[in-house]
Design a protein around this motif. Structure first.
Motif, PDB file in Angstrom:
ATOM      1  N   CYS A  14       9.663   1.687  49.672  1.00  0.00           N
ATOM      2  CA  CYS A  14       8.789   1.515  50.824  1.00  0.00           C
ATOM      3  C   CYS A  14       7.345   1.464  50.311  1.00  0.00           C
ATOM      4  CB  CYS A  14       8.977   2.617  51.854  1.00  0.00           C
ATOM      5  SG  CYS A  14       8.651   4.303  51.310  1.00  0.00           S
ATOM      6  N   ALA A  15       6.522   0.789  51.055  1.00  0.00           N
ATOM      7  CA  ALA A  15       5.123   0.631  50.669  1.00  0.00           C
ATOM      8  C   ALA A  15       4.249   0.641  51.911  1.00  0.00           C
ATOM      9  CB  ALA A  15       4.924  -0.683  49.913  1.00  0.00           C
ATOM     10  N   ARG A  16       3.017   1.114  51.742  1.00  0.00           N
ATOM     11  CA  ARG A  16       2.065   1.038  52.838  1.00  0.00           C
ATOM     12  C   ARG A  16       1.447  -0.353  52.848  1.00  0.00           C
ATOM     13  NH1 ARG A  16      -3.432   4.569  53.606  1.00  0.00           N
ATOM     14  NH2 ARG A  16      -4.240   2.969  52.176  1.00  0.00           N
ATOM     15  N   LEU A  17       1.398  -0.953  54.023  1.00  0.00           N
ATOM     16  CA  LEU A  17       0.840  -2.282  54.178  1.00  0.00           C
ATOM     17  C   LEU A  17      -0.455  -2.189  54.980  1.00  0.00           C
ATOM     18  CD1 LEU A  17       4.102  -4.200  55.189  1.00  0.00           C
ATOM     19  CD2 LEU A  17       3.281  -3.643  52.896  1.00  0.00           C
ATOM     20  N   ARG A  18      -1.476  -2.833  54.508  1.00  0.00           N
ATOM     21  CA  ARG A  18      -2.746  -2.855  55.227  1.00  0.00           C
ATOM     22  C   ARG A  18      -2.765  -4.063  56.161  1.00  0.00           C
ATOM     23  NH1 ARG A  18      -6.768   0.367  53.058  1.00  0.00           N
ATOM     24  NH2 ARG A  18      -8.341  -0.978  54.013  1.00  0.00           N
ATOM     25  N   ILE A  19      -2.803  -3.792  57.440  1.00  0.00           N
ATOM     26  CA  ILE A  19      -2.749  -4.872  58.415  1.00  0.00           C
ATOM     27  C   ILE A  19      -3.967  -5.781  58.276  1.00  0.00           C
ATOM     28  CG2 ILE A  19      -2.751  -5.377  60.885  1.00  0.00           C
ATOM     29  CD1 ILE A  19      -1.154  -2.762  61.225  1.00  0.00           C
ATOM     30  N   SER A  20      -5.115  -5.204  57.938  1.00  0.00           N
ATOM     31  CA  SER A  20      -6.340  -5.999  57.782  1.00  0.00           C
ATOM     32  C   SER A  20      -6.278  -6.891  56.554  1.00  0.00           C
ATOM     33  CB  SER A  20      -7.545  -5.071  57.678  1.00  0.00           C
ATOM     34  OG  SER A  20      -7.436  -4.255  56.527  1.00  0.00           O
ATOM     35  N   ASP A  21      -5.342  -6.638  55.668  1.00  0.00           N
ATOM     36  CA  ASP A  21      -5.194  -7.408  54.435  1.00  0.00           C
ATOM     37  C   ASP A  21      -3.924  -8.251  54.501  1.00  0.00           C
ATOM     38  OD1 ASP A  21      -4.720  -6.672  50.884  1.00  0.00           O
ATOM     39  OD2 ASP A  21      -5.815  -8.300  51.868  1.00  0.00           O
ATOM     40  N   VAL A  22      -3.652  -8.772  55.686  1.00  0.00           N
ATOM     41  CA  VAL A  22      -2.461  -9.607  55.895  1.00  0.00           C
ATOM     42  C   VAL A  22      -1.202  -8.873  55.412  1.00  0.00           C
ATOM     43  CG1 VAL A  22      -1.603 -11.987  55.825  1.00  0.00           C
ATOM     44  CG2 VAL A  22      -3.996 -11.541  55.295  1.00  0.00           C
ATOM     45  N   TYR A  23      -1.128  -7.610  55.780  1.00  0.00           N
ATOM     46  CA  TYR A  23       0.030  -6.784  55.446  1.00  0.00           C
ATOM     47  C   TYR A  23       0.244  -6.693  53.931  1.00  0.00           C
ATOM     48  CZ  TYR A  23       1.384  -6.608  60.354  1.00  0.00           C
ATOM     49  OH  TYR A  23       1.401  -6.375  61.706  1.00  0.00           O
ATOM     50  N   GLY A  24      -0.828  -6.676  53.177  1.00  0.00           N
ATOM     51  CA  GLY A  24      -0.701  -6.505  51.739  1.00  0.00           C
ATOM     52  C   GLY A  24      -0.409  -5.058  51.389  1.00  0.00           C
ATOM     53  N   PRO A  25       0.496  -4.796  50.437  1.00  0.00           N
ATOM     54  CA  PRO A  25       0.823  -3.421  50.054  1.00  0.00           C
ATOM     55  C   PRO A  25      -0.262  -2.820  49.173  1.00  0.00           C
ATOM     56  CG  PRO A  25       2.099  -4.962  48.740  1.00  0.00           C
ATOM     57  CD  PRO A  25       1.332  -5.780  49.723  1.00  0.00           C
ATOM     58  N   ASP A  26      -0.575  -1.529  49.417  1.00  0.00           N
ATOM     59  CA  ASP A  26      -1.533  -0.878  48.543  1.00  0.00           C
ATOM     60  C   ASP A  26      -1.009   0.415  47.924  1.00  0.00           C
ATOM     61  OD1 ASP A  26      -3.802   0.529  51.105  1.00  0.00           O
ATOM     62  OD2 ASP A  26      -1.625   0.635  50.847  1.00  0.00           O
ATOM     63  N   TYR A  27      -0.022   1.024  48.514  1.00  0.00           N
ATOM     64  CA  TYR A  27       0.614   2.199  47.925  1.00  0.00           C
ATOM     65  C   TYR A  27       2.129   2.032  47.999  1.00  0.00           C
ATOM     66  CZ  TYR A  27      -3.783   4.784  47.832  1.00  0.00           C
ATOM     67  OH  TYR A  27      -5.067   5.196  47.570  1.00  0.00           O
ATOM     68  N   TRP A  28       2.779   2.468  46.921  1.00  0.00           N
ATOM     69  CA  TRP A  28       4.233   2.350  46.831  1.00  0.00           C
ATOM     70  C   TRP A  28       4.849   3.723  46.647  1.00  0.00           C
ATOM     71  CZ3 TRP A  28       6.850  -2.329  47.064  1.00  0.00           C
ATOM     72  CH2 TRP A  28       6.052  -3.478  47.018  1.00  0.00           C
ATOM     73  N   GLY A  29       6.029   3.880  47.216  1.00  0.00           N
ATOM     74  CA  GLY A  29       6.798   5.074  46.946  1.00  0.00           C
ATOM     75  C   GLY A  29       7.782   4.815  45.819  1.00  0.00           C
ATOM     76  N   LYS A  30       8.364   5.877  45.310  1.00  0.00           N
ATOM     77  CA  LYS A  30       9.423   5.709  44.330  1.00  0.00           C
ATOM     78  C   LYS A  30      10.652   5.177  45.036  1.00  0.00           C
ATOM     79  CE  LYS A  30       7.844   9.339  41.215  1.00  0.00           C
ATOM     80  NZ  LYS A  30       8.180  10.627  40.536  1.00  0.00           N
ATOM     81  N   GLY A  31      11.440   4.425  44.339  1.00  0.00           N
ATOM     82  CA  GLY A  31      12.574   3.777  44.957  1.00  0.00           C
ATOM     83  C   GLY A  31      13.769   4.685  45.154  1.00  0.00           C
ATOM     84  N   THR A  32      14.675   4.233  45.982  1.00  0.00           N
ATOM     85  CA  THR A  32      15.946   4.905  46.183  1.00  0.00           C
ATOM     86  C   THR A  32      17.051   3.872  45.962  1.00  0.00           C
ATOM     87  OG1 THR A  32      17.267   6.265  47.722  1.00  0.00           O
ATOM     88  CG2 THR A  32      15.900   4.526  48.710  1.00  0.00           C
TER      89      THR A  32
END
Length: 121
Positions: A97-115
């Motif tokens: 999962c990743a945080r998406l910045r809506i102002s940046d066209v939903y670009g990811p800026d932080y990522w979690g570790k995977g499962t």
């Protein structure tokens, strides 16, 4: 900002899993951010699956997710879920999962570790 994904495991083909992404350090309810779900299978590029729509529902980024995966949100827990149904061996991958910045066209800026999700045929 931290994101913690969980809920992966081993499941038989046709089965279901629900992944959770707990977010901390920011608030999902402010509608500045969305949480996106991605996956990466061995030898393949990372693929975007879907994200929660801050206005409700989800936005799909992959045809393989449409009709099988559903994104939901619990604001009280600052958590986003990915419900995956009708799983096949093609869904075997590390899911992120990743945080998406809506102002940046939903670009990811932080990522979690995977499962890890493993689907046995």
């Amino acid at each position: 900002v931290q994101l913690q994904a969980s809920g992966g495991g081993l499941v038989q083909a046709g089965g279901s899993l629900r992944l959770s992404c707990v977010a901390s350090g920011f608030t999902l309810d402010l509608k500045y951010y969305a949480i996106g779900w991605f996956r990466q299978a061995p030898g393949k590029e990372r693929e975007g699956l879907a994200c929660n729509n801050p206005m409700g529902g989800q936005i799909y980024h992959s045809d393989s997710a449409k009709g099988r995966f559903t994104v939901s949100r619990d604001n009280t827990k600052n958590t986003v879920f990915l419900q995956m149904n009708s799983l096949t061996s093609e869904d075997t991958a590390v899911h992120y999962c990743a945080r998406l910045r809506i102002s940046d066209v939903y670009g990811p800026d932080y990522w979690g570790k995977g499962t890890q999700v493993t689907v046995s045929s």
